[in-house]
Design a protein around this motif. Structure first.
Motif, mmCIF file in Angstrom:
data_model
loop_
_atom_site.group_PDB
_atom_site.id
_atom_site.type_symbol
_atom_site.label_atom_id
_atom_site.label_comp_id
_atom_site.label_asym_id
_atom_site.label_seq_id
_atom_site.Cartn_x
_atom_site.Cartn_y
_atom_site.Cartn_z
ATOM 1 N N GLN A 30 -12.379 -21.064 27.991
ATOM 2 C CA GLN A 30 -13.563 -21.306 28.824
ATOM 3 C C GLN A 30 -14.842 -20.958 28.052
ATOM 4 N N LEU A 31 -14.810 -19.840 27.346
ATOM 5 C CA LEU A 31 -15.977 -19.423 26.552
ATOM 6 C C LEU A 31 -16.241 -20.403 25.413
ATOM 7 N N GLN A 32 -15.185 -20.884 24.779
ATOM 8 C CA GLN A 32 -15.356 -21.841 23.680
ATOM 9 C C GLN A 32 -15.993 -23.133 24.182
ATOM 10 N N GLU A 33 -15.561 -23.584 25.367
ATOM 11 C CA GLU A 33 -16.148 -24.790 25.960
ATOM 12 C C GLU A 33 -17.618 -24.553 26.309
ATOM 13 N N GLN A 34 -17.903 -23.376 26.850
ATOM 14 C CA GLN A 34 -19.280 -23.026 27.213
ATOM 15 C C GLN A 34 -20.174 -22.996 25.971
ATOM 16 N N LEU A 38 -23.404 -25.280 25.115
ATOM 17 C CA LEU A 38 -24.699 -24.663 24.799
ATOM 18 C C LEU A 38 -25.219 -25.120 23.442
ATOM 19 N N GLN A 39 -24.318 -25.292 22.477
ATOM 20 C CA GLN A 39 -24.732 -25.762 21.148
ATOM 21 C C GLN A 39 -25.299 -27.176 21.236
ATOM 22 N N GLN A 70 -40.196 -24.597 23.260
ATOM 23 C CA GLN A 70 -39.805 -23.357 22.577
ATOM 24 C C GLN A 70 -39.136 -22.378 23.536
ATOM 25 N N ALA A 71 -39.638 -22.316 24.756
ATOM 26 C CA ALA A 71 -39.044 -21.428 25.769
ATOM 27 C C ALA A 71 -37.623 -21.875 26.100
ATOM 28 N N ALA A 72 -37.430 -23.184 26.212
ATOM 29 C CA ALA A 72 -36.094 -23.717 26.501
ATOM 30 C C ALA A 72 -35.130 -23.405 25.362
ATOM 31 N N ALA A 79 -28.525 -17.466 25.607
ATOM 32 C CA ALA A 79 -27.274 -17.710 26.335
ATOM 33 C C ALA A 79 -26.122 -17.917 25.357
ATOM 34 N N LEU A 80 -26.413 -18.612 24.266
ATOM 35 C CA LEU A 80 -25.408 -18.867 23.237
ATOM 36 C C LEU A 80 -24.967 -17.556 22.576
#
Length: 107
Positions: A30-34, A38-39, A70-72, A79-80
């Motif tokens: 699940q973390l790898q997919e997330q 995010l990438q 830049q904020a985004a 998060a990444l």
């Protein structure tokens, strides 16, 4: 719920080691997919930032667009980093619950 699973993981290891490691694997997956998502998101946001920087808008509009982009990028990068740290912890827990080899080879 991932944190709750991780918290109760070691306690449940005595009862049924195989079920505990499979739940960790699901968490890792699940973390790898997330992280992959995010990438992808970060890449799109970096392209949007480059487009904002290269745009021919007025200085004010351009500054606002660049600041928003830049904020985004910063938010997604944070998060990444959080997801990557959680993945590292999950992998270390998975390694210590089965065989220590996973931890030692990645260290």
């Amino acid at each position: 719920s991932g944190a709750a699973d991780a918290a109760q993981g070691p306690a449940g290891a005595g009862a049924g080691g195989s079920s505990q490691s499979s739940s960790t694997s699901a968490a890792v997956q699940q973390l790898q997919e997330q992280i992959a998502e995010l990438q992808k998101q970060l890449q799109q946001q970096q392209q949007a930032l480059a487009k904002a920087q290269a745009s021919q808008q007025s200085e004010d509009a351009k500054a606002a667009a660049v600041a928003a982009a830049q904020a985004a990028v910063a938010s997604t990068a944070a998060a990444l980093a959080t997801a990557s740290a959680a993945l590292l912890v999950a992998l270390q827990e998975e390694g210590s619950s089965s065989s220590g080899s996973i931890v030692s080879t990645t260290a």
